[in-house]
Design a protein around this motif. Structure first.
Motif, mmCIF file in Angstrom:
data_model
loop_
_atom_site.group_PDB
_atom_site.id
_atom_site.type_symbol
_atom_site.label_atom_id
_atom_site.label_comp_id
_atom_site.label_asym_id
_atom_site.label_seq_id
_atom_site.Cartn_x
_atom_site.Cartn_y
_atom_site.Cartn_z
ATOM 1 N N PRO A 103 0.823 -1.204 0.000
ATOM 2 C CA PRO A 103 0.000 0.000 0.000
ATOM 3 C C PRO A 103 0.858 1.254 0.000
ATOM 4 N N ALA A 104 0.319 2.323 -0.545
ATOM 5 C CA ALA A 104 1.087 3.568 -0.685
ATOM 6 C C ALA A 104 1.074 4.332 0.632
ATOM 7 N N ILE A 105 1.817 3.829 1.613
ATOM 8 C CA ILE A 105 1.922 4.450 2.926
ATOM 9 C C ILE A 105 3.339 4.967 3.100
ATOM 10 N N GLY A 106 3.468 6.242 3.364
ATOM 11 C CA GLY A 106 4.792 6.831 3.561
ATOM 12 C C GLY A 106 5.072 7.924 2.554
ATOM 13 N N GLY A 107 6.002 8.784 2.930
ATOM 14 C CA GLY A 107 6.360 9.882 2.058
ATOM 15 C C GLY A 107 7.080 10.971 2.838
ATOM 16 N N PRO A 108 7.346 12.092 2.188
ATOM 17 C CA PRO A 108 8.104 13.164 2.842
ATOM 18 C C PRO A 108 7.273 13.912 3.883
ATOM 19 N N PHE A 109 7.934 14.361 4.923
ATOM 20 C CA PHE A 109 7.305 15.240 5.905
ATOM 21 C C PHE A 109 8.384 16.095 6.575
ATOM 22 N N LYS A 110 7.949 17.209 7.144
ATOM 23 C CA LYS A 110 8.834 18.100 7.905
ATOM 24 C C LYS A 110 8.119 18.494 9.185
ATOM 25 N N LEU A 111 8.587 17.931 10.301
ATOM 26 C CA LEU A 111 7.983 18.197 11.600
ATOM 27 C C LEU A 111 9.081 18.579 12.595
ATOM 28 N N TYR A 112 8.682 18.796 13.858
ATOM 29 C CA TYR A 112 9.639 19.204 14.886
ATOM 30 C C TYR A 112 9.523 18.278 16.090
ATOM 31 N N ASP A 113 10.692 17.956 16.688
ATOM 32 C CA ASP A 113 10.680 17.106 17.871
ATOM 33 C C ASP A 113 10.463 17.948 19.129
ATOM 34 N N THR A 114 10.571 17.311 20.283
ATOM 35 C CA THR A 114 10.289 18.017 21.540
ATOM 36 C C THR A 114 11.366 19.034 21.899
ATOM 37 N N GLU A 115 12.475 19.012 21.171
ATOM 38 C CA GLU A 115 13.537 20.006 21.372
ATOM 39 C C GLU A 115 13.503 21.079 20.289
#
Length: 266
Positions: A103-115
């Motif tokens: 299945p087409a699960i996954g791809g680019p993302f830009k997020l931030y961690d707890t720091e």
């Protein structure tokens, strides 16, 4: 003279009937077939009349229709295969792994961690990743799933020496700030990486990873978030390997992960 002699022999030869044109033999057969054949001839026309009366379009149009139907079938098949997006990567030590029709699960993302450090999908490459998307205000399912994740990584490390990266991505970025995520995940396991970000970035991630979520029971700032509650296992190339629902407990989850890791390393 020799030619005349040959013609006389041919006319008197028993093989003469073999040289009689087929049309002559068919005419002699129809003459003896009686009234029923004459009735059919009047109803449908003779063979010669039918062959002469058929326009060229009667042959071209059916052929064009067959070609069009075949073309539509091929297009649908190609479109289905394209939407299936066969998975596979030639990177790293897992270049020989072939994930076909995943299945087409996954791809680019830009997020931030707890720091407040930027984290992308590329930063998760190189390790097996167990990902869960939830929110810290979840009253029941969310905490149970995070607790299950924490127990599973304990079992994997202590009993099988398998280390993977557990990741918790919030689907409620309006309330789940980096500080809120850090305090929440610390109650379960500090090894779990918490990710949040702008609403648009979280929605993009949810679209790429096929995560369903929706606000429900809104009363001002108080609301619940309905979601799919799936856990995803990714290989070191960030290719989807397996999806786990809430029906798995911690032991079943760890056992299933061990099987997938062993299968891949073989």
């Amino acid at each position: 003279m020799a030619g005349l002699r040959f013609l006389r022999l041919a006319s008197s030869s028993p093989l003469r009937n073999r040289f009689i044109p087929h049309s002559s033999r068919y005419r002699s057969y129809t003459k003896g077939s009686g009234h029923s054949d004459q009735k059919l001839a009047r109803q449908f026309g003779s063979e010669e009349e039918l062959s002469q009366s058929r326009p060229w379009a009667t042959y071209v149009i059916p052929s064009a229709a067959v070609i069009a139907i075949a073309g539509i079938g091929l297009f649908i098949k190609y479109n289905d295969e394209r939407r299936a997006i066969p998975k596979g990567s030639n990177q790293g030590s897992f270049s020989d792994m072939k994930y076909i029709n995943k299945p087409a699960i996954g791809g680019p993302f830009k997020l931030y961690d707890t720091e407040n450090h930027l984290v992308t999908d590329h930063d998760l490459r190189g390790n097996w990743t167990l990902m869960y998307c939830g929110y810290t205000s979840s009253p029941d399912v969310g905490p149970a799933e995070v607790q299950k994740m924490a127990k599973a990584i304990d079992i994997l490390e202590s009993e099988y020496s398998i280390k993977l990266k557990p990741v918790f991505i919030t689907i409620d970025p309006e309330r789940d700030t980096p500080d809120q995520l850090q305090a929440y995940l610390k109650e379960f396991d500090s090894r779990i990486v918490g990710l949040t970000g702008p609403i648009a970035a979280v929605r993009q991630m949810a679209q790429e990873y096929r995560v369903y979520f929706k606000k429900v029971d809104e009363e001002g700032q108080d609301y619940l978030v309905e979601s799919s509650n799936n856990m995803y296992l990714f290989d070191p190339n960030m290719e989807i390997v397996k999806t786990f629902g809430v029906e798995y407990d911690a032991l079943q989850l760890s056992d299933a992960i061990v099987q997938e890791v062993k299968k891949a390393t073989r």
